[in-house]
Design an enzyme around this catalytic site. Structure first.
Site: not given
Length: 718
Positions: A111, A156
């Site tokens: 992550s 993103k």
């Protein structure tokens, strides 16, 4: 301009790259060597055209020419049983999977720490600088100065993260992120995505390359796909991310192939050069450049900045451009550029210390519900839509939002006049997550009658449906579109705009009316000519005796797609037998459970649907029956077909499957017979010899079937 050294096919050496010939000589006139040579050229050319279309968005040839090349390649591979591993033709899908296997990642897919505040981004920069200074002091890196640090900034993406593995330039595996250590094996699914190369471009690539990418659905394609779902009365996806994730987890790769997925690649997980391969680039920016030379699509909004303030400015630029992008983003990712710096900083157990996500604030607003509109889909499903006092949500004026279904209205307790929060899910579909101020009495009363035809509304769990069936005008228009679909009756020239035109002109008020159309009727309409009118009438005439499974798929029975339609046709053999079957008999069909059986029985019990079927039959539309008496005549046998038979391979497979046999595409120890027509493939014959599987020519195959009471070749009664 792409150089020839990094192309899949050089136009100076491959005739199918620029202005390709599409008038091919018959497949049967080619030798096996000639077919293999032509197929190799076509594979390289199709890969090049895929790259130009999906990655560079600059196609070299028209769609019709591409389709002709792709079709020719498919024909050659089928007729000569040529190997298809790595072939572009494998993009169309494959055998459905029983489940998704779990695979371990080559390297952890971690992550990324994130925040929506600039202060947190500056703190990240301080940690990076302190960490690199400490690494220089300890000797882990040879010195560090502020000028040495650079960041690469990327959008993103709001999709589904995937690991893709290439060995010797060939695509071999793909997996979802999962828990970061293990993920779902989606090799067959990702193979169908047009922008993912089945083979890396050029010859100068690592022996093994493992890359991380994001599977996503482009916003324009997502909106069109959702519109089609709604038109069919199906549940639309809430946002592009759900659409991408739901698509990649489909067990049937052919379903994935039909959906508009795309991929951006953005990081290296492993780079093994081998003896002659290129070394891994020292900087992330150069790795992304290498991706381009390999044919791996990367995003074009990447920027390199010298300090964290430049990264913050980049985030603000992407936020301002957010609504102009054709993909959903929820922030930007800031990465340390130099590989040596990344290695010095390392990672925690869950996230790299060299990357940070600067996320966008959520997109919400508050407004008033001014009304509720109930839309009717093809299956009769009713979908409520909130009509809103227009409000700005993240720079977009929103005046409508979905309320999903009656159960959602009840859960929210929403009514006209209430103040509600609006959320733009995935930047595309606004919906109502909550009531923030109750200004009305009670909850919106969902209608008991269809707003279009007035028929009774029935509830099915959280959903509501109009019972008007094919007699409801809203359902009719969509039912006609469904009837004409490729996976149903396949009527060319009968798209949504023309169906709407026919209904508005009063020419089609029921499904059977299609077969009353004349060329004169059509030619009198705007936009029609004598040729197009005659063509549509001919297309319709050609569907008057459709296979039973196509007829059933075309009716649009809820929960009955092409696969279930084939199973029903094989089980019952005729339309009349199916019309009379009770739920118990329906549940004996493979993959038909209680809910699907009830759905089928309900559809056939409705007067409007019975009337439509009767009207079709009165106009000469009579589906071909299957002799169900010998439905188990070949039970327990497994056949593989190769070469050219007196019928198509698909028809041969359907013929034996309808009588209880299995028909597979490859020879194994479970195969009972390999049936070899003219020009059979060598590999299947070799496999049959290795597995000691008997090989039958078509005459011997016909004798085998005759011994079991099955005719060959199939005739009209079959």
């Amino acid at each position: 301009m792409t150089t020839s050294s990094t192309r899949h096919a050089d136009p100076d050496e491959n005739p199918y790259v620029e202005d390709p010939p599409t008038d091919f000589e018959p497949v049967g006139d080619l030798s096996e060597d000639e077919a293999a040579e032509q197929a190799a050229l076509l594979r390289a050319a199709v890969r090049e055209h895929d790259h130009r279309y999906y990655v560079e968005a600059h196609p070299l040839i028209a769609d019709e020419a591409y389709d002709a090349l792709f079709s020719r390649l498919s024909d050659l591979e089928a007729a000569f049983d040529l190997p298809t591993a790595g072939s572009p033709t494998r993009r169309v899908g494959g055998e459905p999977l029983d489940e998704l296997a779990t695979v371990e990642h080559v390297a952890p897919m971690l992550s990324i720490d994130n925040d929506t505040e600039a202060a947190a981004v500056r703190e990240f920069d301080e940690r990076v600088r302190d960490g690199l200074a400490a690494a220089a002091e300890s000797g882990d890196i040879s010195g560090f100065a502020a000028a040495d640090l650079a960041y690469v900034c990327e959008p993103k993406f709001d999709g589904l993260s995937v690991e893709v593995v290439y060995e010797d330039g060939e695509y071999v595996r793909a997996a979802t992120r999962g828990d970061g250590r293990e993920g779902d094996d989606v090799t067959a699914q990702v193979r169908t995505v047009g922008s993912v190369p089945g083979r890396l471009r050029g010859a100068d690539h690592p022996e093994r390359l493992v890359v991380r990418g994001e599977a996503y659905m482009p916003r324009d394609a997502f909106e069109a796909y959702n519109e089609a779902l709604i038109e069919r009365g199906e549940e639309p996806f809430a946002n592009p991310r759900n659409a991408a994730a739901g698509t990649l987890r489909q067990l049937d790769p052919s379903v994935v192939a039909e959906r508009p997925l795309d991929v951006f690649f953005f990081d290296v997980l492993a780079w093994e050069s081998g003896d002659d391969g290129p070394d891994r680039p020292d900087r992330h920016r150069d790795a992304l450049t290498a991706f381009e030379s390999f044919g791996l699509p990367r995003n074009d909004r990447v920027a390199v900045v010298d300090d964290i303030e430049g990264a913050i400015d980049y985030r603000d630029e992407i936020l301002a451009a957010r609504d102009d992008l054709n993909y959903a983003v929820d922030g930007v990712v800031i990465k340390v550029d130099a590989l040596v710096h990344r290695e010095a900083l390392g990672s925690t157990s869950r996230a790299p210390r060299w990357a940070f996500a600067y996320k966008f604030p959520p997109r919400t607003a508050t407004t008033t519900v001014e009304g509720v509109t109930v839309q009717v889909g093809r299956t009769g499903r009713l979908t409520p839509v909130a009509e809103l006092d227009p409000v700005d949500v993240g720079g977009v004026t929103v005046s409508r939002a979905t309320l999903h279904n009656p159960a959602e209205i009840e859960a929210l307790g929403v009514n006209v006049g209430d103040r509600v929060r609006i959320y733009r899910a995935g930047d595309v579909i606004p919906y109502v997550p909550e009531v923030v101020e109750k200004r009305s009495e009670g909850t919106y009363a969902f209608p008991d009658a269809c707003p279009v035809c007035g028929a009774e509304v029935e509830r099915d769990g959280p959903l509501a449906f109009c019972t008007g069936g094919l007699g409801c005008p809203a359902q009719l228009e969509r039912a006609v579109e469904h009837w004409a679909r490729r996976d149903a009756l396949d009527v060319e020239g009968l798209g949504p705009e023309r169906v709407e035109q026919l209904r508005e002109a009063g020419l089609v008020e029921s499904l059977p009316d299609l077969y009353d159309l004349t060329a004169d009727d059509l030619a009198a309409l705007e936009g029609w000519g004598e040729t197009s009118a005659a063509n549509l009438v001919a297309e319709l005439d050609a569907t008057r005796n459709p296979p039973l499974d196509d007829f059933l798929a075309g009716l649009g029975i809820p929960d009955v797609g092409a696969t279930t339609a084939r199973a029903l046709a094989a089980q019952f053999g005729s339309l009349d037998a199916l019309l009379d079957a009770d739920e118990g008999a329906l549940r004996e069909v493979d993959d038909v459970g209680p809910e699907v059986a009830a759905s089928i029985r309900t559809f056939f019990d409705r007067e409007e649907n019975r009337a439509a079927i009767a009207g079709l039959r009165e106009r000469g539309v009579e589906p071909e029956s299957i002799d169900a008496d010998d439905g188990d005549a070949l039970d327990g046998l497994t056949f593989v077909f190769t070469g050219s038979l007196s019928t198509t391979r698909g028809e041969a497979q359907a013929h034996v499957e309808a009588r209880g046999a299995n028909a597979t595409s490859s020879v194994s120890g479970n195969t009972d017979y390999l049936v070899a027509g003219e020009n059979p493939g060598r590999s299947k014959r070799d496999d049959a010899a290795a597995e000691d599987v008997p090989v039958l020519d078509e005459a011997a195959f016909a004798d085998l079937l005759a011994d079991r009471g099955v005719s060959w070749p199939p005739d009209e009664s079959d």
